[in-house]
Design an enzyme around this catalytic site. Structure first.
Site, PDB file in Angstrom:
ATOM      1  N   PRO A 151       0.791  -1.237   0.000  1.00 24.84           N
ATOM      2  CA  PRO A 151       0.000   0.000   0.000  1.00 24.84           C
ATOM      3  C   PRO A 151       0.819   1.282   0.000  1.00 24.84           C
ATOM      4  O   PRO A 151       0.258   2.353  -0.184  1.00 24.84           O
ATOM      5  CB  PRO A 151      -0.813  -0.128   1.294  1.00 24.84           C
ATOM      6  CG  PRO A 151       0.053  -0.954   2.188  1.00 24.84           C
ATOM      7  CD  PRO A 151       0.748  -1.942   1.295  1.00 24.84           C
ATOM      8  N   ASP A 168       2.826   1.947 -11.365  1.00 23.76           N
ATOM      9  CA  ASP A 168       1.548   2.632 -11.209  1.00 23.76           C
ATOM     10  C   ASP A 168       1.741   4.024 -10.631  1.00 23.76           C
ATOM     11  O   ASP A 168       2.755   4.325  -9.981  1.00 23.76           O
ATOM     12  CB  ASP A 168       0.630   1.823 -10.280  1.00 23.76           C
ATOM     13  CG  ASP A 168      -0.039   0.669 -11.010  1.00 23.76           C
ATOM     14  OD1 ASP A 168       0.025   0.641 -12.243  1.00 23.76           O
ATOM     15  OD2 ASP A 168      -0.612  -0.197 -10.328  1.00 23.76           O
ATOM     16  N   LYS A 171      -2.600   4.560 -13.566  1.00 20.83           N
ATOM     17  CA  LYS A 171      -4.035   4.316 -13.787  1.00 20.83           C
ATOM     18  C   LYS A 171      -4.747   4.767 -12.526  1.00 20.83           C
ATOM     19  O   LYS A 171      -4.584   4.193 -11.456  1.00 20.83           O
ATOM     20  CB  LYS A 171      -4.298   2.828 -14.042  1.00 20.83           C
ATOM     21  CG  LYS A 171      -3.691   2.319 -15.352  1.00 20.83           C
ATOM     22  CD  LYS A 171      -3.893   0.835 -15.515  1.00 20.83           C
ATOM     23  CE  LYS A 171      -5.349   0.472 -15.681  1.00 20.83           C
ATOM     24  NZ  LYS A 171      -5.945   1.065 -16.884  1.00 20.83           N
ATOM     25  N   MET A 180     -11.799   0.983  -4.011  1.00 15.77           N
ATOM     26  CA  MET A 180     -12.174   1.907  -5.094  1.00 15.77           C
ATOM     27  C   MET A 180     -13.636   2.335  -5.005  1.00 15.77           C
ATOM     28  O   MET A 180     -14.325   2.447  -6.017  1.00 15.77           O
ATOM     29  CB  MET A 180     -11.897   1.251  -6.464  1.00 15.77           C
ATOM     30  CG  MET A 180     -10.460   0.789  -6.638  1.00 15.77           C
ATOM     31  SD  MET A 180     -10.206  -0.206  -8.130  1.00 15.77           S
ATOM     32  CE  MET A 180     -11.158  -1.682  -7.727  1.00 15.77           C
TER      33      MET A 180
END
Length: 481
Positions: A227, A250, A272, A387
Site C-alpha cells: 500500500p 503505477d 491508472k 475503489m
C-alpha cells in the site's frame, strides 16, 4: 540520485604503509582494522603506554610499535594517517602535518579533522559492507550492521571467492549485457541457498554455455508493491526490483519504493487512477510485450497485491498468449495493511465468520449492479470495499436497504500505511458523510462490519470528550490520523 552526506569508497590497503599515532584502545582498534586489510601499520606511541590490545597485535606480528612521537616520524611512504589526539591543538597540528605530506587523515572522534571516516562493517570478505551515518549516529550504524548481519549468510564469502575464480571464464563465454547478467543473477540466487559444493563451478560453467547457445528472451514479473510503506515489500519483490531492466509502475507507487530499484533500470510511469486521464490497459499490455520481446526483464510494479483488483488477469493473459514468460510476486493488499495498522482482526471469531474484498465501482464507474448485494449485507461478514470513494453513499444506502443495520460500524482510511494516512470511524448510515470528510482524491478503502465496533466506540468516546455530547448524539465521528 538523492544527495549523499558522504561518498562510500573502498580503499585497497594491502602492502601499503599506514601511520597510527597514539597508544589507546581506540588507536588499537583502528590499527587492527588496517592490519586486517593487509596494511603495513606502524604505531607511534610517543610517551604513551601501549594498550594491551596493541601489545597483542605486536606480538602477533600484525603491527609495529615505535616509541617515537609521530612528529618525529619520516612520513615518506605513508598513504594514510590516523591520530588519537587528546586536544584540539594536537588534532590541528596532526591534520596540518598530514595535509602537508599529502596523506589522507583521520583524527579519532574529531570529524572536523577527518578526510575519511570509519563506518560499521559487515565482513564476508571479499564481500565487505560499509555503513556510515556521517558521524551523526554511530549507535544507529551499529544497529543497521546487526540487521544486515542476520541477512547475509556466512557462506557468502565462499560464493564471492567462487565468483572471482569464474569471472574470466564467464567473460569469455558470455558477452556483456542481458545474457551475462542473467548468469550472475542465477549465481546470486544460489549464493543465498547454502555453501557451494565441489561441483558448483562445473555446473555454473555448463549453465553459462547453455545461456550462450540459446537466444535471450525477456520476461515480465508482476510485483506487488504493497500500500505504500516500503518496509512492507517482500524480499522477493526487492530482488525483482534489483534485477529489472525496465520498471512499469503505477501512479500510486511511492518514490521511496522506486528508490530501492536497480539504479540502471529504466522507470516508466503507466499510471491508472479512477476518474483521471490514465494509460489504457491495451497500451500497457503492448509496452510489456514489446519490451519483453526485446529481451528485457520487465517488472510491472503494482500498488497493493497484483491479484486483488489489479487487473493482473488481463495482463497475464496477454503475455501468455504471446508466449512471454510471466510470474507474479504478491504484495500486501490494502485491507491487510489497514487491519495491521488498526490492530484489527478482520475475522475475529466473535464478530465475523468470513471476509470479502469487493469492488466499489463497475467498469463505467457507477455502483456495480452484478453484485449479490443481499449476500454482501451479511452481519457476520467483514466487507472491505476497494475503489469505492465516489460510490460510498450509494453503497451504504444499498446495504441498509438489504437489511444491514444502519449502526453497523464502518472504518474509512486514505493513504494506508503512509505518513499522511487518515481514518474515519462511524456508522454505516453516515458512510457518505464520512467519505466526504476523508475525500477521495487519494487511495481510499473502507471496511464494514462488527470487527470495527471497538474502533468506532473509541472514536465516539473521543468525540464526546472533545466536542460535547450534542455532537455525538447526531452520530458524527471524527477524522483521526
Amino acid at each position: 540520485m538523492e544527495d549523499l552526506a558522504v561518498l562510500p569508497l573502498f580503499f585497497r590497503l594491502k602492502g601499503r604503509a599506514v601511520l597510527v599515532a597514539g597508544g589507546s584502545d581506540a588507536a588499537a582498534w583502528k590499527a587492527e582494522l588496517m592490519a586486517a586489510a593487509g596494511a603495513d601499520v606502524t604505531v607511534f606511541l610517543g610517551r604513551e603506554a601501549a594498550d594491551e590490545a596493541l601489545l597483542a597485535l605486536e606480538a602477533d606480528g600484525r603491527v609495529r610499535l615505535s616509541g617515537a612521537h609521530w612528529s618525529a616520524a619520516d612520513w615518506n611512504g605513508f598513504e594514510l594517517a590516523l591520530g588519537d589526539c587528546d586536544s584540539e591543538e594536537e588534532a590541528q597540528t596532526f591534520r596540518a602535518r598530514a595535509k602537508a605530506e599529502g596523506v589522507p587523515v583521520n583524527v579519532i572522534d574529531k570529524p572536523a579533522y577527518c578526510d575519511f571516516q570509519f563506518g560499521s562493517i559487515v565482513n564476508r570478505s571479499p564481500v565487505v559492507v560499509g555503513i556510515s551515518t556521517d558521524g551523526a549516529a554511530p549507535i544507529l550504524g551499529q544497529a543497521i550492521r546487526r540487521r544486515i548481519e542476520t541477512l547475509l549468510p556466512k557462506a557468502l564469502a565462499e560464493w564471492a571467492g567462487l565468483a572471482a575464480s569464474l569471472r574470466e571464464a564467464i567473460g569469455a563465454r558470455l558477452k556483456p549485457g542481458g545474457a551475462r547478467r542473467a548468469f550472475w543473477e542465477h549465481f546470486v540466487d544460489l549464493s543465498f541457498s547454502g555453501s557451494p559444493d565441489e561441483a558448483a563451478a562445473d555446473r555454473l560453467l555448463t549453465r553459462a554455455t547453455q545461456i550462450a547457445a540459446s537466444p535471450q528472451t525477456g520476461s515480465v514479473t508482476l510485483v506487488g508493491a504493497g500500500p505504500g510503506d516500503p518496509e512492507l515489500l517482500t524480499l522477493k519483490a526487492m530482488r525483482a526490483l534489483q534485477s529489472a531492466d525496465v520498471i512499469l509502475f503505477d501512479d500510486l507507487i511511492s518514490p521511496e519504493i522506486l528508490e530501492l530499484a536497480r539504479r540502471e533500470a529504466k522507470r516508466m510511469l503507466v499510471g491508472k487512477r479512477g476518474g483521471r486521464t490514465s494509460c489504457r490497459q491495451e497500451d500497457i499490455n503492448r509496452m510489456m510485450l514489446d519490451l519483453a520481446r526485446a529481451g528485457k526483464r520487465v517488472v510491472r510494479l503494482k500498488s497493493g497485491d497484483p491479484s486483488v483488483f489489479g487487473r493482473s488477469g488481463e495482463e497475464i493473459a496477454a503475455l501468455k498468449d504471446a508466449g512471454i514468460p510471466v510470474s507474479v510476486i504478491p504484495g500486501i493488499t490494502a485491507a491487510s495493511a489497514l487491519a495491521a495498522g488498526t490492530t484489527t482482526s478482520l475475522t475475529h471469531r466473535d464478530c465475523a465468520q468470513s471476509v470479502r474484498f469487493v469492488t466499489g465501482h463497475s467498469k463505467k464507474g457507477a455502483l456495480p449492479e452484478d453484485i449479490d448485494w443481499r449476500a454482501i449485507a451479511d452481519p457476520t461478514t467483514t466487507t472491505m470495499f476497494y475503489m469505492g470513494g465516489r460510490t460510498a453513499g450509494e453503497i451504504g444506502a444499498r446495504l441498509i436497504a438489504e437489511g444491514l443495520p444502519p449502526d453497523t460500524p464502518v472504518l474509512i482510511a486514505a493513504n494506508i500505511s503512509r505518513p499522511d494516512e487518515r481514518r474515519w470511524f462511524g456508522a454505516l448510515a453516515m458512510l457518505g458523510e464520512g467519505m466526504a470528510e476523508i475525500g477521495h482524491d487519494n487511495p481510499v478503502l473502507f471496511g464494514i462490519g462488527q470487527v470495527f465496533a471497538r474502533k468506532a466506540a473509541l472514536a465516539e468516546a473521543r468525540l464526546i470528550q472533545e466536542t460535547g455530547r450534542r455532537y455525538a448524539n447526531r452520530g458524527r465521528a471524527p477524522c483521526c490520523g
